[in-house]
Design a protein around this motif. Sequence first.
Motif, PDB file in Angstrom:
ATOM      1  N   ILE A   1       2.728 101.703  39.977  1.00  0.00           N
ATOM      2  CA  ILE A   1       3.831 102.663  39.955  1.00  0.00           C
ATOM      3  C   ILE A   1       4.158 102.962  38.484  1.00  0.00           C
ATOM      4  N   VAL A   2       4.208 104.235  38.147  1.00  0.00           N
ATOM      5  CA  VAL A   2       4.631 104.613  36.794  1.00  0.00           C
ATOM      6  C   VAL A   2       6.068 105.131  36.923  1.00  0.00           C
ATOM      7  N   LEU A   3       6.990 104.418  36.285  1.00  0.00           N
ATOM      8  CA  LEU A   3       8.409 104.774  36.357  1.00  0.00           C
ATOM      9  C   LEU A   3       8.808 105.413  35.024  1.00  0.00           C
ATOM     10  N   VAL A   4       9.350 106.607  35.111  1.00  0.00           N
ATOM     11  CA  VAL A   4       9.730 107.346  33.904  1.00  0.00           C
ATOM     12  C   VAL A   4      11.247 107.557  33.908  1.00  0.00           C
ATOM     13  N   LYS A   5      11.898 107.165  32.826  1.00  0.00           N
ATOM     14  CA  LYS A   5      13.359 107.325  32.753  1.00  0.00           C
ATOM     15  C   LYS A   5      13.715 108.134  31.515  1.00  0.00           C
ATOM     16  N   VAL A   6      14.464 109.205  31.718  1.00  0.00           N
ATOM     17  CA  VAL A   6      14.976 109.941  30.555  1.00  0.00           C
ATOM     18  C   VAL A   6      16.279 109.262  30.155  1.00  0.00           C
ATOM     19  N   LYS A   7      16.311 108.678  28.979  1.00  0.00           N
ATOM     20  CA  LYS A   7      17.491 107.931  28.543  1.00  0.00           C
ATOM     21  C   LYS A   7      18.691 108.879  28.393  1.00  0.00           C
ATOM     22  N   SER A   8      19.870 108.310  28.579  1.00  0.00           N
ATOM     23  CA  SER A   8      21.078 109.111  28.332  1.00  0.00           C
ATOM     24  C   SER A   8      21.310 109.146  26.831  1.00  0.00           C
ATOM     25  N   SER A   9      21.711 110.307  26.329  1.00  0.00           N
ATOM     26  CA  SER A   9      21.915 110.371  24.879  1.00  0.00           C
ATOM     27  C   SER A   9      23.171 109.591  24.505  1.00  0.00           C
ATOM     28  N   GLU A  10      23.211 109.132  23.266  1.00  0.00           N
ATOM     29  CA  GLU A  10      24.300 108.244  22.859  1.00  0.00           C
ATOM     30  C   GLU A  10      25.467 108.989  22.223  1.00  0.00           C
TER      31      GLU A  10
ATOM     32  N   VAL B   1       2.762  96.846  42.851  1.00  0.00           N
ATOM     33  CA  VAL B   1       3.397  97.271  44.110  1.00  0.00           C
ATOM     34  C   VAL B   1       4.591  96.400  44.502  1.00  0.00           C
ATOM     35  N   ASP B   2       4.667  95.188  43.919  1.00  0.00           N
ATOM     36  CA  ASP B   2       5.854  94.349  44.157  1.00  0.00           C
ATOM     37  C   ASP B   2       6.943  94.633  43.123  1.00  0.00           C
ATOM     38  N   ARG B   3       6.742  95.654  42.353  1.00  0.00           N
ATOM     39  CA  ARG B   3       7.659  96.112  41.296  1.00  0.00           C
ATOM     40  C   ARG B   3       7.795  95.111  40.158  1.00  0.00           C
ATOM     41  N   LYS B   4       6.732  94.323  39.959  1.00  0.00           N
ATOM     42  CA  LYS B   4       6.710  93.426  38.800  1.00  0.00           C
ATOM     43  C   LYS B   4       6.359  94.269  37.573  1.00  0.00           C
ATOM     44  N   LEU B   5       7.118  94.064  36.497  1.00  0.00           N
ATOM     45  CA  LEU B   5       6.899  94.862  35.286  1.00  0.00           C
ATOM     46  C   LEU B   5       5.619  94.416  34.578  1.00  0.00           C
ATOM     47  N   LEU B   6       4.725  95.373  34.349  1.00  0.00           N
ATOM     48  CA  LEU B   6       3.472  95.062  33.647  1.00  0.00           C
ATOM     49  C   LEU B   6       3.477  95.621  32.224  1.00  0.00           C
TER      50      LEU B   6
END
Lengths: 307, 146
Positions: B117-126, B89-94
Amino acid sequence: MEIGSVKRMIRIYSVVIVTVVAIMSCASDKGSDERVRVDADEVISDSNAVYGVQTAKQIFYSLPSPLETALILKRSGAVYNEEILNPVENLSRYNTNKSMALNLGIYSTDLSYASMFDQTQASIKYMSASKKVAEGLGILNAIDNSVIQRLEENVNNREVIMDIISETFLNTNSILEENDRVAVGAIILVGGWIEGLYIATSLIDDVHKADNELIERIIDQKLSLGTVINLLEQHKSNPDVKDVLTDIYALDKIYKNVQISVSEVESVLREGESVTTLRSKNVVSVSPDVFNDLKTKIKEIRTKYTM
Amino acid sequence: MKSLAYVAFVGILLAAIPFTGSAQCKNFAKKVCKLELAPYIHDGNYNAAILTEGEDAELFKTFYAGQEYRISICGSESLPPIEFQVLDVDRKLLYTNASRNYATSWDFKVESTQQLIVLVKVKSSENGSDDLASGCVAIMFGLKTD
């Protein structure tokens, strides 16, 4: 009217109709999104929107499903007591969208709880009740007759039964989402969550003598309560959600007297293991008076929803 | 009259787009993502949305002491790799799957009940293309039952 004028009129109408339909289409999509997420960055410039420099952040609030609630209850040392479940004879009372949604959640938790304790007949009874309430809500394909048949065919296989329950819940949720009825889905989840709390608190007669783990899980619901409130607040323009939210705020008022302090979380993966442990230590406390207030309030809310 | 019929047809198609996307996402979650949870049992919740590359999403959920979970993130084939992180909850990466070759699932348990918190990021294509790919992304949770 000249042919040229007619063609011009058709072109104008074409543009207007296509534009209106396109706007309706976008509005419908946005409505659907709002039910499941909050757009934190709603105002973005056109150029950003086109090139994707600025992204719209989406936020989901996930409550424990009836299946997870039942699993946690069993792990915490809860026993099976069919007398505390919502009798299927109450089905005829549920004629409004709100009562049907709440009791679909309640019956789903009762079904999961019964199945967790290998109570086959009760499981079939509560699956049938869930099917009827789902149909009342217009969710016709979530639970069909083959589901009941598969339950009967797998009476001795708890894993398969749990999988069937999971599938019906996924069907219900996804059909509601597909039909822009995510607010109904939120009410179902809250109904199921309240039933889990009701079962857990009903199994504790004396807080001094009770099993500590079950009490701890009841206290832990303070953490899920925040998620419940956030989820419902996303849909508070819906009058049924607003009603439910009033009950949840009343519960929150009591939970504010329950203390949970959470230590720093550390991620540990031991060599040779595939499952990571998130290490931390919570310190929780609740006075017997506050626990009894909680139990009374939960019973009051649950009675209101089932009667 | 033919023009009006054509316009009506186009209009119906446009109106159907959001529902088609939603239905595809549902089928994708059920037929592809759910299978990745085995041997864990899916909790039954449905968390899926159409995301475009570069977009991210966050999910808040309480995980209970004593219960073992599998998080499975899956995206349509049209999308670039999806990074997922688990934060407190403190946004520390686990946890991040970026250090594990974008693995699509992670098994874990919590010693004490935690909101994560589950953070999902769709990467930008290269490839630098102006055409951004969109597709269904589902976040699913499996429960260990024994």
